[in-house]
Design a protein around this motif. Structure first.
Motif, PDB file in Angstrom:
ATOM      1  N   ILE A 109     -76.541 104.002  89.904  1.00 51.69           N
ATOM      2  CA  ILE A 109     -76.657 104.781  88.656  1.00 51.69           C
ATOM      3  C   ILE A 109     -77.074 103.859  87.511  1.00 51.69           C
ATOM      4  O   ILE A 109     -77.952 104.189  86.706  1.00 51.69           O
ATOM      5  CB  ILE A 109     -75.317 105.491  88.327  1.00 51.69           C
ATOM      6  CG1 ILE A 109     -75.036 106.572  89.371  1.00 51.69           C
ATOM      7  CG2 ILE A 109     -75.337 106.092  86.924  1.00 51.69           C
ATOM      8  CD1 ILE A 109     -73.587 107.038  89.421  1.00 51.69           C
ATOM      9  N   GLU A 110     -76.446 102.681  87.509  1.00 50.07           N
ATOM     10  CA  GLU A 110     -76.747 101.686  86.483  1.00 50.07           C
ATOM     11  C   GLU A 110     -78.232 101.276  86.510  1.00 50.07           C
ATOM     12  O   GLU A 110     -78.855 101.107  85.472  1.00 50.07           O
ATOM     13  CB  GLU A 110     -75.904 100.459  86.810  1.00 50.07           C
ATOM     14  CG  GLU A 110     -75.451  99.603  85.660  1.00 50.07           C
ATOM     15  CD  GLU A 110     -74.545  98.494  86.208  1.00 50.07           C
ATOM     16  OE1 GLU A 110     -74.945  97.341  86.083  1.00 50.07           O
ATOM     17  OE2 GLU A 110     -73.480  98.811  86.793  1.00 50.07           O
ATOM     18  N   LEU A 111     -78.777 101.139  87.711  1.00 46.71           N
ATOM     19  CA  LEU A 111     -80.143 100.624  87.851  1.00 46.71           C
ATOM     20  C   LEU A 111     -81.206 101.717  87.800  1.00 46.71           C
ATOM     21  O   LEU A 111     -82.371 101.447  87.534  1.00 46.71           O
ATOM     22  CB  LEU A 111     -80.285  99.856  89.172  1.00 46.71           C
ATOM     23  CG  LEU A 111     -79.547  98.519  89.247  1.00 46.71           C
ATOM     24  CD1 LEU A 111     -79.541  97.999  90.685  1.00 46.71           C
ATOM     25  CD2 LEU A 111     -80.197  97.494  88.321  1.00 46.71           C
ATOM     26  N   SER A 112     -80.797 102.962  88.098  1.00 46.19           N
ATOM     27  CA  SER A 112     -81.786 104.037  88.135  1.00 46.19           C
ATOM     28  C   SER A 112     -82.242 104.377  86.725  1.00 46.19           C
ATOM     29  O   SER A 112     -81.429 104.508  85.818  1.00 46.19           O
ATOM     30  CB  SER A 112     -81.183 105.284  88.779  1.00 46.19           C
ATOM     31  OG  SER A 112     -82.101 106.350  88.633  1.00 46.19           O
ATOM     32  N   GLY A 113     -83.532 104.517  86.547  1.00 51.74           N
ATOM     33  CA  GLY A 113     -84.022 104.889  85.230  1.00 51.74           C
ATOM     34  C   GLY A 113     -84.354 106.368  85.162  1.00 51.74           C
ATOM     35  O   GLY A 113     -84.829 106.853  84.157  1.00 51.74           O
ATOM     36  N   ASN A 114     -84.109 107.086  86.267  1.00 56.20           N
ATOM     37  CA  ASN A 114     -84.559 108.474  86.356  1.00 56.20           C
ATOM     38  C   ASN A 114     -83.392 109.428  86.140  1.00 56.20           C
ATOM     39  O   ASN A 114     -82.372 109.347  86.816  1.00 56.20           O
ATOM     40  CB  ASN A 114     -85.191 108.712  87.725  1.00 56.20           C
ATOM     41  CG  ASN A 114     -85.776 110.100  87.855  1.00 56.20           C
ATOM     42  OD1 ASN A 114     -85.100 111.017  88.297  1.00 56.20           O
ATOM     43  ND2 ASN A 114     -87.016 110.264  87.438  1.00 56.20           N
TER      44      ASN A 114
ATOM     45  N   ALA B   6     -82.899 112.657  86.724  1.00 54.52           N
ATOM     46  CA  ALA B   6     -82.521 113.553  87.826  1.00 54.52           C
ATOM     47  C   ALA B   6     -81.775 112.776  88.910  1.00 54.52           C
ATOM     48  O   ALA B   6     -80.805 113.271  89.498  1.00 54.52           O
ATOM     49  CB  ALA B   6     -83.768 114.205  88.420  1.00 54.52           C
ATOM     50  N   GLU B   7     -82.241 111.576  89.155  1.00 55.20           N
ATOM     51  CA  GLU B   7     -81.594 110.766  90.180  1.00 55.20           C
ATOM     52  C   GLU B   7     -80.185 110.374  89.729  1.00 55.20           C
ATOM     53  O   GLU B   7     -79.235 110.403  90.523  1.00 55.20           O
ATOM     54  CB  GLU B   7     -82.433 109.513  90.465  1.00 55.20           C
ATOM     55  CG  GLU B   7     -81.954 108.771  91.694  1.00 55.20           C
ATOM     56  CD  GLU B   7     -82.754 107.522  91.991  1.00 55.20           C
ATOM     57  OE1 GLU B   7     -83.284 106.914  91.056  1.00 55.20           O
ATOM     58  OE2 GLU B   7     -82.831 107.149  93.171  1.00 55.20           O
ATOM     59  N   MET B   8     -80.066 110.043  88.438  1.00 59.14           N
ATOM     60  CA  MET B   8     -78.750 109.678  87.916  1.00 59.14           C
ATOM     61  C   MET B   8     -77.775 110.846  88.047  1.00 59.14           C
ATOM     62  O   MET B   8     -76.623 110.655  88.426  1.00 59.14           O
ATOM     63  CB  MET B   8     -78.862 109.245  86.451  1.00 59.14           C
ATOM     64  CG  MET B   8     -79.381 107.831  86.298  1.00 59.14           C
ATOM     65  SD  MET B   8     -79.092 107.223  84.635  1.00 59.14           S
ATOM     66  CE  MET B   8     -80.721 107.267  83.980  1.00 59.14           C
ATOM     67  N   ALA B   9     -78.257 112.062  87.744  1.00 60.86           N
ATOM     68  CA  ALA B   9     -77.407 113.240  87.841  1.00 60.86           C
ATOM     69  C   ALA B   9     -76.953 113.445  89.287  1.00 60.86           C
ATOM     70  O   ALA B   9     -75.776 113.732  89.554  1.00 60.86           O
ATOM     71  CB  ALA B   9     -78.164 114.472  87.340  1.00 60.86           C
ATOM     72  N   TYR B  10     -77.885 113.292  90.207  1.00 59.70           N
ATOM     73  CA  TYR B  10     -77.568 113.451  91.626  1.00 59.70           C
ATOM     74  C   TYR B  10     -76.545 112.409  92.088  1.00 59.70           C
ATOM     75  O   TYR B  10     -75.527 112.732  92.712  1.00 59.70           O
ATOM     76  CB  TYR B  10     -78.851 113.344  92.458  1.00 59.70           C
ATOM     77  CG  TYR B  10     -78.620 113.146  93.927  1.00 59.70           C
ATOM     78  CD1 TYR B  10     -78.234 114.224  94.732  1.00 59.70           C
ATOM     79  CD2 TYR B  10     -78.761 111.892  94.515  1.00 59.70           C
ATOM     80  CE1 TYR B  10     -78.008 114.044  96.090  1.00 59.70           C
ATOM     81  CE2 TYR B  10     -78.537 111.702  95.874  1.00 59.70           C
ATOM     82  CZ  TYR B  10     -78.161 112.777  96.651  1.00 59.70           C
ATOM     83  OH  TYR B  10     -77.932 112.597  97.988  1.00 59.70           O
TER      84      TYR B  10
END
Lengths: 425, 110
Positions: free
Chosen positions: A400-405, A407-411
């Motif tokens: 989550i920390e590394l994801s910049g997206n 939708a991906e963070m929400a998932y």
């Protein structure tokens, strides 16, 4: 009160129009100006200025009937002002006169517009430029992203990215990088660099970065596909151009199914396959079959397209031919032995041989992929499937920390929180 | 435009295995095509002398200005319409002299 609301409504409408015009016209205006003035700096600044003027002018006077032509004219005048100003200061009078004469000539025929953009693409993706510079320049000049957006997309400081773009433009000018589509004999060698850039643009659109950004930027994926189509038309014999187009189409076909109504990423196995764009799937499959029929050894884009063809062939996620997917990844590893490919291969291995085997392979990639969100997301999923909740939670946190997206963070956040509600350690 | 094609010598690989006559043939071609301005091979860097008159009296120092594995072994000055043309020439130049070649445009030519 009502007036205020109307104003807000009108402003929102104008913002929408501006966003659409920016998407559709930016590259055209930059390309046209770059050709006329032979200078990307002038083209970029003048185009940006023209859009800034449009924001003010269109708010009071309304949107002109042909926004593209309006922007090209306005930007052209801005550029001419600047060139005259600078040529005076530099005392390069003769050059200025020549340029002015040239500009007084007939306007470019509209039919040349597509070629203009292709020229721009080949200039921005010239092999004399570093790869990072090519990508940055293409996104700025052809894609119309701001330097801040590009910097964020590639996880570098805005000043670093600004220097990269400035330096690349300066080199194009100083080193005499030509403003043209290369001759037929030079095309195959030059195409690789262009395809790399287009794939990076597509990926930034498909998994857009930025917490406040739309999770998918259809304008970027659409632009990448459009430009890849142009490249394929130009080089119908190039297997990798066809492969990249197929890969993009088969990926784009799943775009709308990939993000839920509340903005959460939907993984491949959970997607509503009925929502996939069958036209794009059919076109992608046809290209993959065409490449198979050629009998020539495929490059990495063709193999990636074939993997996506296997996925899109299955009517249900359970019907996926994982052994074929794994075999294709084996082929891909031979062509591109990068840790990211190895990571994707491990995902297929998890389906074939179980999460335990896959996790061992994934863990072996910890060093090169420590800063890559997908590494931690994959690990988190495998750990979850193995019931190792505490470790899975840590991996989700890191992902989550590394994801910049968004939708991906929400998932990932939901997945992580499910671990909690399930009473995991 | 004028471009400098710099021939990069390498002390780690000092054998000159350029094909006999290949450089002459390349030079002739540059002249035939009207691209030739000037060119030549340099002797060994140890033959170089550095002069410094910045403080008035000249000071002469034996050796090249920078000691490195790679050095300037020779050069061509050519005219070319743009970088793509210069790059094509440099590819043939590198083949002819069997060395790496750097391409740089002139900022100005007197």
């Amino acid at each position: 009160m009502t007036d205020a609301e109307t104003d807000v409504g009108a402003a929102a409408g104008l913002d929408e129009v501006l966003a659409r015009v920016h998407r559709e016209e930016w590259a055209r205006v930059v390309a046209t100006l770059a050709r006329r003035f032979g200078d990307l700096d002038v083209a970029e600044d003048a185009t940006a200025e023209a859009f800034a003027v449009a924001v003010e002018r269109w708010r009071t006077h309304g949107v002109p009937p042909n926004p593209g032509a309006w922007l090209t004219t306005t930007a052209g005048n801005k550029a001419l002002d600047r060139v005259r100003r600078e040529s005076g200061r530099d005392a390069k009078q003769r050059q200025a006169h020549m340029l002015t004469d040239q500009l007084a000539g007939p306007p470019e025929p509209a039919g040349a517009v597509e070629d203009e953009r292709l020229r721009l693409l080949f200039t921005c993706a010239h092999p004399a430029l570093a790869v990072e510079a090519r990508v940055a320049l293409t996104l700025r000049m052809v894609g119309g992203l701001t330097v801040a957006e590009i910097a964020h997309a590639f996880l570098v400081q805005e000043t670093t990215m600004a220097q990269r773009v400035t330096r690349a433009k300066a080199k194009i000018k100083a080193a005499g990088i030509p403003w043209r589509v290369p001759a037929a004999a030079d095309l195959p060698a030059r195409i690789d660099g262009v395809l790399t850039v287009l794939y990076l643009v597509f990926n930034e659109g498909y998994l857009a970065s930025g917490a406040d950004t739309d999770p998918v930027r259809a304008e970027l994926t659409g632009e990448a596909i459009r430009l890849t189509r142009l490249v394929r038309e130009l080089l119908p014999e190039d297997g990798e151009a066809a492969g990249l187009l197929a890969l993009m189409l088969l990926t784009e076909a799943r775009r709308t199914a990939r993000v839920s109504a509340d903005g959460e990423l939907v993984t491949l196995d959970q997607q509503d396959r009925g929502a996939w764009d069958r036209t794009l799937v059919a076109e992608g499959h046809a290209l993959v079959r065409e490449r198979l029929a050629s009998g020539r050894p495929p490059g990495r884009y063709q193999v990636l397209a074939a993997i996506n063809a296997v996925h899109t062939d299955a009517a249900d996620a359970r019907d996926t031919d994982w052994s074929q997917v794994a075999a294709l990844y084996d082929q891909l590893v031979r062509l591109d032995p990068s840790p990211v490919v190895a990571l994707n291969r491990a995902i297929a291995v998890a389906e074939l041989d179980g999460p335990h085997v896959a996790l061992a392979q994934v863990d072996a990639l910890a060093t090169p992929l420590a800063g890559y969100h997908a590494f931690h997301a994959t690990r988190a999923d495998l750990l979850r499937r193995l019931g190792r909740s505490a470790e899975a939670r840590g991996a989700y946190d890191r992902a989550i920390e590394l994801s910049g997206n968004s939708a991906e963070m929400a998932y990932l956040t939901r997945r992580r929180d499910q671990l909690g509600s399930a009473g995991g350690r | 435009m004028h471009y400098l094609l710099t021939v990069i010598g390498d002390t780690d690989n000092s054998a000159d295995d350029s094909a006999p006559g290949a450089i002459d043939a390349f030079n002739d071609r540059l002249k035939d095509e009207g691209r030739w301005v000037f060119g030549g091979g340099l002797t060994d860097p140890q033959d170089a002398t550095v002069t410094d008159s910045r403080n008035g009296e000249p000071v002469f120092t034996d050796g090249p200005f920078v000691e490195s594995k790679e050095f300037l072994a020779g050069f061509w000055v050519v005219t070319a319409d743009d970088l793509d043309v210069a790059l094509a020439l440099s590819a043939d130049a590198s083949r002819a002299c069997h060395r790496k070649v750097e391409i740089r445009p002139f900022g100005g030519v007197a």
